[in-house]
Design an enzyme around this catalytic site. Structure first.
Site, PDB file in Angstrom:
ATOM      1  N   GLU A  12      36.886  44.750  43.623  1.00  0.00           N
ATOM      2  CA  GLU A  12      38.080  43.640  43.579  1.00  0.00           C
ATOM      3  C   GLU A  12      37.636  42.289  43.175  1.00  0.00           C
ATOM      4  OE1 GLU A  12      41.213  44.216  44.698  1.00  0.00           O
ATOM      5  OE2 GLU A  12      40.894  46.412  44.892  1.00  0.00           O
TER       6      GLU A  12
ATOM      7  N   GLU B 232      41.658  34.493  43.424  1.00  0.00           N
ATOM      8  CA  GLU B 232      42.340  35.341  42.127  1.00  0.00           C
ATOM      9  C   GLU B 232      42.206  34.657  41.177  1.00  0.00           C
ATOM     10  OE1 GLU B 232      46.838  36.916  41.534  1.00  0.00           O
ATOM     11  OE2 GLU B 232      46.215  36.384  43.274  1.00  0.00           O
TER      12      GLU B 232
ATOM     13  N   ASN C 135      50.342  38.401  55.097  1.00  0.00           N
ATOM     14  CA  ASN C 135      49.146  38.826  55.434  1.00  0.00           C
ATOM     15  C   ASN C 135      48.016  37.830  55.912  1.00  0.00           C
ATOM     16  OD1 ASN C 135      49.289  41.721  54.629  1.00  0.00           O
ATOM     17  ND2 ASN C 135      49.212  41.192  52.295  1.00  0.00           N
TER      18      ASN C 135
END
Length: 363
Positions: A216, A225, A263
């Protein structure tokens, strides 16, 4: 017996049955020593003259600049009698530099041609094992019984099945936020993680978690990100609590790339940390970052049918962890290259930990 009779020669093979090779057949001092397909050339012919050195083209296998540091490169260099050129070939198939008390190692567990060789703390892993049958089982006047090689537990004193040395070997180029101490501090939030079942189960789960987060984050290189254009997309304004930290504040962060305001809210509530109002903690606080990864791993099913923790602790196989993390996009033939990348990391990490990876690796 004459000196000539003491000298033996042959190739040295290791990971993926590839050879220890002098790059491009270049006999100049300073040339990189690497892993490469065996091809029978002089660049892969090594001699053991009985003085503790290993030689090609009449020059010595040498640790660059006499370093004893982890990940120091090895190279070809004029023989000079220094400790940087002393090697002991053990019956366990390690090639040890006694001055550094470290093993000859294939960098990052990468079996690709031209992968550099280095010295690294001896872990007993496959990327530190060498077939030197043509050269004998011990070399030179150095110690015939060097410091014992750690077994699969890596000598960890923390109770965690991954030692700091093993963690460092897995993640050579990680972001500074992803510390080993931060990971240890996070473990208390989910004490069942890598602590359920026998040692094999524990090590498989640790390897599975670290392999997925490695995938990831590009080997833990990225804390956030990389596609900034996506940042404003992760605010679900339909949630009653909204996006108090800002429209573009809930982008992917941490080892599992936590994203979306809901989240952050759920993870924060579970961990007792106000991540909805302070999402930046996931990229600035190592323990918080690791805790969010463990939160997902231990509590979230995602697109799968079980949590990743349950998949590993109940022997459902590594493939089920992929399904729970990103199965909707990768599994069932949708993106096989991504699945294989995760599997390769997992298998490599289980080898570092000295445990069989088990079955059902893919999804």
């Amino acid at each position: 017996m004459s000196a000539a009779a003491d000298t033996v020669s042959g190739r040295i093979t290791g990971l993926a049955d590839k050879c220890v090779d002098v790059a491009d057949g270049n006999s100049a001092s300073g040339t990189q020593v690497q892993l490469y397909d065996c091809n029978g050339t002089p660049a892969q012919e090594w001699t053991n003259p009985g003085d503790g050195t290993l030689r090609a083209f009449g020059k010595c296998l040498d640790v660059r600049d006499g370093s004893i540091a982890d990940a120091a490169d090895v190279r070809l260099w004029d023989c000079n009698g220094t400790p940087a050129q002393q090697w002991v070939i053990t019956e366990a198939k390690d090639i040890v530099n006694p001055a550094a008390d470290k093993c000859l190692d294939v960098r990052a567990y990468n079996s690709a041609n031209r992968t550099p060789l280095q010295i690294w703390p001896c872990q007993g892993a496959a990327n530190e094992k060498w077939n030197t049958s043509a050269l004998g089982t011990s070399s030179g006047t150095g110690p015939q019984n060097p410091v014992p090689v750690p077994t699969g537990d890596g000598g960890s004193t923390s109770g965690f099945v991954v030692s700091e040395a093993q963690f460092n070997q897995m993640f050579l180029n990680r972001n500074s936020v992803y510390t080993y101490d931060g990971l240890l501090a996070a473990l208390g939030a989910y004490p069942a993680f890598a602590n359920s079942g026998n040692d094999t189960v524990k090590k498989r789960e640790a390897a599975a978690f670290l392999a997925n987060v490695s995938h990831e984050t590009g080997g833990l290189a990225h804390i956030v990100e990389q596609n900034t254009a996506n940042y404003p997309a992760y605010c679900d304004a339909g949630q009653p609590y909204g996006c108090p930290a800002g429209q573009a504040a809930y982008y992917g962060r941490g080892p599992i790339q936590l994203s979306w305001n809901y989240n952050y809210k759920a993870a924060g509530d579970a961990l007792g940390i106000d991540l909805l109002n302070n999402p930046g903690l996931v990229e600035s606080d190592s323990s918080v970052a690791w805790k969010t990864g463990l939160w997902y791993w231990n509590t979230q099913v995602g697109p799968g049918s079980m949590t990743p923790h349950d998949a590993m602790s109940n022997d459902a196989g590594f493939g089920q962890t992929i399904r729970s993390i990103n199965g909707a996009l990768e599994c069932d033939g949708k993106y096989p290259a991504q699945v294989q990348s995760r599997v390769d990391s997992y298998v490599g990490f289980t080898q570092i930990l000295g445990v069989d990876p088990g079955g059902n690796l893919s999804c």
